[in-house]
Design a protein around this motif. Structure first.
Motif, mmCIF file in Angstrom:
data_model
loop_
_atom_site.group_PDB
_atom_site.id
_atom_site.type_symbol
_atom_site.label_atom_id
_atom_site.label_comp_id
_atom_site.label_asym_id
_atom_site.label_seq_id
_atom_site.Cartn_x
_atom_site.Cartn_y
_atom_site.Cartn_z
ATOM 1 N N THR A 1 51.580 98.254 43.719
ATOM 2 C CA THR A 1 50.820 96.720 43.422
ATOM 3 C C THR A 1 51.827 95.648 41.981
ATOM 4 O OG1 THR A 1 48.440 96.429 43.964
ATOM 5 C CG2 THR A 1 49.409 94.610 43.270
ATOM 6 N N TYR A 2 51.689 96.871 40.796
ATOM 7 C CA TYR A 2 52.172 96.108 39.713
ATOM 8 C C TYR A 2 53.631 96.478 40.580
ATOM 9 C CZ TYR A 2 49.336 96.456 36.098
ATOM 10 O OH TYR A 2 48.139 95.646 35.520
ATOM 11 N N GLY B 1 54.322 93.601 43.842
ATOM 12 C CA GLY B 1 53.352 92.616 43.899
ATOM 13 C C GLY B 1 53.046 92.430 45.524
ATOM 14 N N ASN B 2 53.522 90.710 45.487
ATOM 15 C CA ASN B 2 52.642 90.327 46.943
ATOM 16 C C ASN B 2 53.382 90.800 47.855
ATOM 17 O OD1 ASN B 2 50.561 87.896 46.117
ATOM 18 N ND2 ASN B 2 52.317 86.365 45.455
ATOM 19 N N ARG C 1 51.260 93.360 49.924
ATOM 20 C CA ARG C 1 49.386 93.166 50.729
ATOM 21 C C ARG C 1 49.519 93.800 51.971
ATOM 22 N NH1 ARG C 1 46.947 88.773 48.149
ATOM 23 N NH2 ARG C 1 48.207 87.648 46.811
ATOM 24 N N CYS D 1 43.848 95.824 41.795
ATOM 25 C CA CYS D 1 44.677 95.430 42.579
ATOM 26 C C CYS D 1 44.599 93.558 42.895
ATOM 27 C CB CYS D 1 44.885 96.124 44.263
ATOM 28 S SG CYS D 1 44.996 97.791 43.463
ATOM 29 N N LEU E 1 46.960 90.725 41.631
ATOM 30 C CA LEU E 1 47.497 89.433 42.852
ATOM 31 C C LEU E 1 46.961 88.864 42.870
ATOM 32 C CD1 LEU E 1 47.204 91.898 45.895
ATOM 33 C CD2 LEU E 1 49.705 91.417 44.902
ATOM 34 N N ASN E 2 45.784 88.201 43.043
ATOM 35 C CA ASN E 2 45.130 87.330 42.327
ATOM 36 C C ASN E 2 43.742 86.807 41.623
ATOM 37 O OD1 ASN E 2 45.491 86.655 45.941
ATOM 38 N ND2 ASN E 2 43.983 88.335 45.892
ATOM 39 N N ILE F 1 43.515 90.460 48.913
ATOM 40 C CA ILE F 1 44.241 90.786 48.931
ATOM 41 C C ILE F 1 45.259 90.698 50.416
ATOM 42 C CG2 ILE F 1 45.859 93.457 48.827
ATOM 43 C CD1 ILE F 1 42.870 94.507 47.925
ATOM 44 N N GLY G 1 44.475 87.235 50.117
ATOM 45 C CA GLY G 1 44.661 85.464 49.038
ATOM 46 C C GLY G 1 43.659 84.336 49.538
#
Length: 201
Positions: free
Chosen positions: A24-25, A28-29, A32, A81, A85-86, A141, A144
């Motif tokens: 995730t780091y 990122g998006n 998903r 996570c 992301l959110n 995730i 969103g």
């Protein structure tokens, strides 16, 4: 090696959580969809480690406690996570989330105070909460958004934790795999209980 399959599935889930945070780091998006797939793999490992252990007759207190603590680590990693992301969803629902974290912490406090061991009930309502958590995190995730899946996760989280509190209260001594507070009450009365071979040891 076959008898080690449950432990390997638990280890897989334990490593899966930090791996999801790393991905995730890093991506990122863009990650998903892959994270949702990893969520399902985590759930499947959680389902089958217990089933396989019971079929191989290797289910034990140590294994069940390991399973419970791994579940906690895995879902904390998934929550992380979701935060990455959110962050706006977490902030907007911070009070509900804080209540769930507080209730989870209290289960450990109550169980340690009474039994000197962490709780390991694997109760049916807790499993139902796990399913609603899965759906909520897929919504968060994968798409969103929070919405009804998030509300259901919070609702069953509260109900499930109350059930665990009552289980701890009723049990005369520490016991793992107690399906519900009703079953704990029966144990307190000295009666035998019937456990589902699919869900409990």
């Amino acid at each position: 090696m076959q008898n080690k399959t449950p432990q390997l599935l638990i280890l897989f889930r334990l490593l899966l959580g930090p791996t999801m945070i790393f991905l995730t780091y890093k991506f990122g998006n863009a990650i998903r969809t892959e994270l949702v797939l990893l969520l399902f793999l985590g759930l499947l490992s959680d389902i089958f480690d217990g089933i396989i252990a019971r079929r191989l007759s290797v289910s034990s207190e140590k294994l069940r406690r390991m399973d419970s603590q791994t579940d906690l680590v895995f879902w904390l990693c998934v929550s992380w996570c979701g935060w990455i992301l959110n962050p706006e969803i977490i902030i907007n629902h911070r009070y509900a989330i804080a209540i769930i974290f507080l209730m989870e912490g209290l289960t450990y406090i109550f169980s340690l105070a009474k039994f000197k061991k962490e709780t390991c009930t694997h109760a049916i309502l807790s499993k139902l909460w796990g399913v609603t958590l899965l759906v909520a995190f897929i919504s968060m995730i994968g798409f969103g958004c929070a919405g009804i899946p998030f509300f259901l996760a919070v609702f069953f989280g509260v109900i499930g934790h109350i059930d665990v509190y009552l289980i701890i209260y009723f049990l005369p001594k520490w016991t793992h795999d107690v399906p519900s507070c009703y079953h704990a009450y029966l144990i307190k009365k000295g009666k035998s209980i019937k456990r589902n071979r699919l869900f409990n040891g």
